[in-house]
Scaffold this motif. Sequence first.
Motif, PDB file in Angstrom:
ATOM      1  N   VAL A 169       0.852  -1.194   0.000  1.00 26.23           N
ATOM      2  CA  VAL A 169       0.000   0.000   0.000  1.00 26.23           C
ATOM      3  C   VAL A 169       0.885   1.240   0.000  1.00 26.23           C
ATOM      4  O   VAL A 169       1.821   1.343   0.796  1.00 26.23           O
ATOM      5  N   LYS A 170       0.569   2.161  -0.902  1.00 29.39           N
ATOM      6  CA  LYS A 170       1.205   3.484  -0.914  1.00 29.39           C
ATOM      7  C   LYS A 170       0.240   4.450  -0.232  1.00 29.39           C
ATOM      8  O   LYS A 170      -0.891   4.626  -0.691  1.00 29.39           O
ATOM      9  N   ILE A 171       0.676   5.048   0.856  1.00 31.51           N
ATOM     10  CA  ILE A 171      -0.141   6.011   1.578  1.00 31.51           C
ATOM     11  C   ILE A 171       0.120   7.388   0.972  1.00 31.51           C
ATOM     12  O   ILE A 171       1.234   7.906   1.062  1.00 31.51           O
ATOM     13  N   LEU A 172      -0.900   7.956   0.340  1.00 30.68           N
ATOM     14  CA  LEU A 172      -0.765   9.279  -0.258  1.00 30.68           C
ATOM     15  C   LEU A 172      -1.109  10.372   0.748  1.00 30.68           C
ATOM     16  O   LEU A 172      -0.499  11.439   0.744  1.00 30.68           O
ATOM     17  N   ASP A 173      -2.107  10.099   1.585  1.00 25.19           N
ATOM     18  CA  ASP A 173      -2.534  11.024   2.637  1.00 25.19           C
ATOM     19  C   ASP A 173      -2.979  10.155   3.817  1.00 25.19           C
ATOM     20  O   ASP A 173      -4.041   9.534   3.740  1.00 25.19           O
ATOM     21  N   PRO A 174      -2.165  10.044   4.876  1.00 23.88           N
ATOM     22  CA  PRO A 174      -2.485   9.130   5.980  1.00 23.88           C
ATOM     23  C   PRO A 174      -3.908   9.332   6.501  1.00 23.88           C
ATOM     24  O   PRO A 174      -4.339  10.444   6.758  1.00 23.88           O
TER      25      PRO A 174
END
Length: 144
Positions: free
Chosen positions: A25-30
Amino acid sequence: MKVLSIEDIMEIIPHRYPFLFVDKVKILDPGVKGIGYKNVTINEYYFQGHYPNMPIMPGVIIIETMAQVGVVILLSHEDFKGNIPYFAGINKFRFKRKVIPGDTLRIEVEITKLRGSIGIGQGKAFVEDRLVAEGEFMFAIESL
């Protein structure tokens, strides 16, 4: 942007084999937005019966994978760490194409509403640049 490995994901959500469907998973905005990945292989247990000689990833597994991505995104935020997620509903879900062994699902999820312990996520699943599924899911978060 933060990239979570399978080990990181297993620290965030309680799911385990054979019901952990997210590989990265790439977290773009936590707590709000991210992109998850699922490498679909012929070794998945559900291909034994869905369908023999014509393996197709079940739609319910696509929905569950999307929900897992959403919960990883939400629980990656400091305010929600350590909580337990529960599926609460599915809305306006549509399937556009088949997902087969060899595909990599890219699942984009945004948490669109959060009131107390109930939230709504909007997701889209792609194989390469082709939309394969989209919809909305609800979840509940239980504090420990």
